[in-house]
Design an enzyme around this catalytic site. Structure first.
Site, PDB file in Angstrom:
ATOM      1  N   ASP A  53       0.848  -1.198   0.000  1.00 48.46           N
ATOM      2  CA  ASP A  53       0.000   0.000   0.000  1.00 48.46           C
ATOM      3  C   ASP A  53       0.886   1.252   0.000  1.00 48.46           C
ATOM      4  O   ASP A  53       0.639   2.206  -0.753  1.00 48.46           O
ATOM      5  CB  ASP A  53      -1.003   0.000   1.169  1.00 48.46           C
ATOM      6  CG  ASP A  53      -0.516  -0.777   2.387  1.00 48.46           C
ATOM      7  OD1 ASP A  53       0.606  -1.317   2.345  1.00 48.46           O
ATOM      8  OD2 ASP A  53      -1.245  -0.827   3.389  1.00 48.46           O
TER       9      ASP A  53
ATOM     10  N   ASP B 130       1.771  -7.286 -10.549  1.00 50.40           N
ATOM     11  CA  ASP B 130       0.828  -7.123 -11.652  1.00 50.40           C
ATOM     12  C   ASP B 130       0.130  -5.759 -11.527  1.00 50.40           C
ATOM     13  O   ASP B 130       0.041  -4.979 -12.488  1.00 50.40           O
ATOM     14  CB  ASP B 130      -0.196  -8.268 -11.593  1.00 50.40           C
ATOM     15  CG  ASP B 130      -0.966  -8.438 -12.887  1.00 50.40           C
ATOM     16  OD1 ASP B 130      -0.614  -7.775 -13.882  1.00 50.40           O
ATOM     17  OD2 ASP B 130      -1.925  -9.224 -12.908  1.00 50.40           O
TER      18      ASP B 130
END
Ligand SMILES: NC(=O)c1ccc[n+]([C@@H]2O[C@H](COP(=O)([O-])OP(=O)(O)OC[C@H]3O[C@@H](n4cnc5c(N)ncnc54)[C@H](O)[C@@H]3O)[C@@H](O)[C@H]2O)c1
Length: 363
Positions: free
Chosen positions: A226, A250
């Site tokens: 995050d 990804d």
């Protein structure tokens, strides 16, 4: 004597067909200028969602056995409206990456001259980093089940299990460190989520710390995913090599390519470093059904993936020439619509080839 590279061409779906045709033109041009040093033999495979509509499967039953002997695979994108995405992805692309143990996925984030980034910092800061994605296990191991549906509507239970092996973590982390050593800024940022994922990601972190001890010349940091997504936007100048698990990388690599200006610019290489199997080169983007068939897709991600293929073949000067030609193209303002221009796929491809004709002749 001419060295012939045998490449399996799998454009698959949507814009995949347009961008692979563009990339092949560029690579054939490079080979044509090599004084017969090398050539490409392209073999076409029509696997993908249209193939599925005809045969009920995404690729031929003996597809992997056929592909195994190629020098490389040049892949477009898979996914269309007639096939659920998890079937098309697992039936073709992941079938290849998993079975050919293409465990290292390299996704450079390149800021090209003449392309406006949504990031203001990009105007006056040198930004250049590469995402190294663990490409064989983690969250995309494909393990789990959904067979408790007998409990009735609204009560289904499924398991989607992530797999982290010490070997899998170690090989991708070493790959990232080795790559960092080849770069100007020798630094590896490891992306983790070990505060919440206390098993797999803790093993990842511990392996990172152990491997790092073998590379005292490389700077390190460990960043929660995050926080890393915020860092991509606020402090991207701190990044050089970013190594992450399958899912995290990804997502982060799409963020990186969007920051560089468009998903259409981003290149990718799925590598089997041991060379037991062919490696696969493809743009990061998908089949883009919203623009497919109009001839306006951005070919640069696929052309740049072709440069990564040239590198894989040891043709480093040619790879650099393709990258320089891409930069000359964007600098001169030959831009597709996704990056604010009006050029179509063919025009951008022609411009890259023109730039190559100048550099390869003058080389
Ligand atoms: N590697 C792959 O094969 C791959 C990767 C991602 C998505 N997919 C599949 O592709 C399909 C569409 O997925 P999506 O819409 O989420 O992602 P997408 O990458 O296809 O498209 C996202 C956005 O980016 C734009 N875009 C993508 N490539 C572009 C290019 N070359 N030039 C200009 N604009 C481009 C599209 O127009 C769209 O607005 C789905 O079936 C998905 O499963 C496949």
């Amino acid at each position: 004597m001419t060295k012939t590279y045998r490449v399996a061409s799998i454009p698959a779906d949507g814009v995949g067909k347009e961008v692979i045709a563009a990339g092949r033109r560029v690579l054939d041009y490079v080979a044509g200028q090599s004084n017969d040093a090398f050539a490409f033999q392209w073999d076409d495979f029509d696997w993908g969602s249209e193939y599925y509509a005809r045969h009920g499967k995404m690729m031929a039953d003996d597809g992997l056995a056929t592909l195994k002997d190629y020098d490389a695979i040049y892949f477009g994108a898979v996914g269309w409206r007639n096939v659920p995405d998890h079937i098309s992805l697992w039936g073709l692309r992941l079938n290849i990456t998993q079975n050919f143990d293409q465990w290292a996925n390299i996704r450079p984030v390149k800021f090209l001259p003449g392309v406006q980034s949504p990031l203001r910092k990009a105007d006056d800061t040198e930004l250049d980093w590469v995402v190294v994605r663990e490409n064989s296990e983690g969250e995309y191991a494909g393990l789990g089940g959904r067979n408790l549906s007998g409990r009735g509507p609204g009560n289904e239970v499924v398991l989607q299990t992530a797999v982290f092996t010490e070997k899998g973590c170690e090989r991708i982390l070493r790959f990232a460190f080795d790559l960092a050593r080849t770069r100007t800024v020798k630094k590896v940022s490891s992306v983790t989520k070990s505060n919440a994922q206390q098993y797999g990601m803790v093993l990842w972190d511990e392996t990172f710390q152990r491997v790092a001890r073998d590379y005292p010349d490389v700077a390190t940091e460990s960043v929660l995913v995050d926080a890393m997504s915020a860092k991509f936007i606020l402090h991207p100048e701190d990044l050089s090599v970013v190594v992450a698990s399958n899912l995290n990388a990804d997502i982060l690599s799409d963020l990186g390519s969007a920051l560089a200006g468009s998903l259409g610019l981003a290149a990718s290489a799925n590598i089997n470093p041991e060379r037991r199997f062919p490696s696969m080169f493809e743009p990061v983007h998908g089949s883009a059904p919203d623009i497919a068939g109009q001839g306006i897709s951005n070919p640069i991600g696929t052309i740049a993936s072709g440069a990564l293929m040239l590198d894989h073949f040891g043709l480093h000067n040619e790879a650099r020439a393709v990258e320089a030609a891409i930069e000359a193209t964007t600098t001169a303002g030959h831009l597709t619509r996704d990056i604010g221009g009006t050029a179509n796929t063919d025009e951008v491809t022609d411009a890259v080839i023109n730039a190559l004709s100048r550099s390869l002749v003058s080389a």
